[in-house]
Scaffold this active site. Sequence first.
Site, PDB file in Angstrom:
ATOM      1  N   ASN A 146       0.881  -1.175   0.000  1.00  0.00           N
ATOM      2  CA  ASN A 146       0.000   0.000   0.000  1.00  0.00           C
ATOM      3  C   ASN A 146       0.913   1.219   0.000  1.00  0.00           C
ATOM      4  OD1 ASN A 146      -1.439   2.328   0.830  1.00  0.00           O
ATOM      5  ND2 ASN A 146      -3.104   1.042   1.571  1.00  0.00           N
ATOM      6  N   GLU A 165      -3.893   1.857  -3.071  1.00  0.00           N
ATOM      7  CA  GLU A 165      -3.993   3.302  -2.805  1.00  0.00           C
ATOM      8  C   GLU A 165      -3.059   4.104  -3.699  1.00  0.00           C
ATOM      9  OE1 GLU A 165      -5.490   5.343   0.775  1.00  0.00           O
ATOM     10  OE2 GLU A 165      -4.425   3.780   1.861  1.00  0.00           O
ATOM     11  N   TYR A 225      -7.622  -3.959  -2.287  1.00  0.00           N
ATOM     12  CA  TYR A 225      -7.594  -2.933  -1.246  1.00  0.00           C
ATOM     13  C   TYR A 225      -8.950  -3.008  -0.544  1.00  0.00           C
ATOM     14  CZ  TYR A 225      -7.515   1.710   0.919  1.00  0.00           C
ATOM     15  OH  TYR A 225      -7.579   2.754   1.819  1.00  0.00           O
ATOM     16  N   ASP A 253      -3.861  -4.993   0.791  1.00  0.00           N
ATOM     17  CA  ASP A 253      -4.187  -4.363   2.063  1.00  0.00           C
ATOM     18  C   ASP A 253      -5.581  -4.844   2.449  1.00  0.00           C
ATOM     19  OD1 ASP A 253      -4.890  -2.792   4.186  1.00  0.00           O
ATOM     20  OD2 ASP A 253      -4.526  -0.879   3.197  1.00  0.00           O
ATOM     21  N   ASN A 262      -6.950  -4.509   5.463  1.00  0.00           N
ATOM     22  CA  ASN A 262      -7.537  -3.725   6.555  1.00  0.00           C
ATOM     23  C   ASN A 262      -8.154  -4.637   7.613  1.00  0.00           C
ATOM     24  OD1 ASN A 262      -7.121  -0.835   6.378  1.00  0.00           O
ATOM     25  ND2 ASN A 262      -8.241  -0.894   4.451  1.00  0.00           N
ATOM     26  N   ASP A 305       2.689   4.732   5.027  1.00  0.00           N
ATOM     27  CA  ASP A 305       2.498   4.167   6.375  1.00  0.00           C
ATOM     28  C   ASP A 305       2.497   2.635   6.356  1.00  0.00           C
ATOM     29  OD1 ASP A 305       0.134   4.527   4.963  1.00  0.00           O
ATOM     30  OD2 ASP A 305      -0.924   5.559   6.582  1.00  0.00           O
TER      31      ASP A 305
END
Length: 259
Positions: A7, A34, A109, A150, A152, A249
């Site tokens: 990401n 992203e 994502y 990602d 999440n 990040d």
Amino acid sequence: MRIATWNINGVKAREGALKQFLKEHQPDILCLQEIKTVDEGFPAAEIEGLGYNVATHGQKSWNGVAILSKMPADEITRGLPGDDTDEQSRLIEGVFSVEGGAIRVCNIYLPNGNPVDSEKFPYKLRWMERLIAFVEERLEFEEPFILLGDFNLIPAPIDAHDPDAWWGDALFRPESLEKFRALANLGLTDALRAVTDEPAYTFWDFQAGAWRRNAGIRIDHLMLSPQAADRLENVTVHKDVRGWDKPSDHVPVEGEFTF
DNA sequence: ATGCCAGGGATACCCTGA
């Protein structure tokens, strides 16, 4: 073959870091999330100049995914089926020829889902239901299938520096983890957990000194069909990338396979 | 309970992320 996920949190802001990572590590396939740009805004020429093919599924300002690969894809699919009204660019899949067959690499994502009292949380859960249906079909091919990106999702308490701080968050809610288990129980192996029982974070918030305190979480995953898991050799979390100038990040996570 | 920090887009005391 080495296949990685990252990401990148804005490909325009991270073009230098992306080039540096590609030059240093030369992954065969790098899946980005992203990218935060429409397809035309992706610095494709620069990346192709480093010897990579580029396939994007972009979106203005937010989301957006891409697959960079040394070999051209035989086939690219964009978007998650199951809801024609969903305009968010969160899935791109490529099929690649390897010795003795093909591998399918699906880059996602997965929605964040916060705040949980907003529409975003049910959107996350519905998106996961659509993903489960999609993966179920993919697994019927009985071929090497790699679902990465990602997610999440914090799979277990060991995957957070401070699990209590994440209680109630969409990344760690029981409803979210229940769906993650349903996905895994289709027959997917968590690559990182197949090679180590140790904590290994992939995300550190920009805020509150999270990186300095190593207050990370593991939310970037490679999930493998049995045919892919059989060929897994190792997993590397490129933690040093979080310490670069103007970092994302998230850091890259790379799986090494015998195909 | 909130902001902490960061990127985007259009410059907003705004939106989104995790």
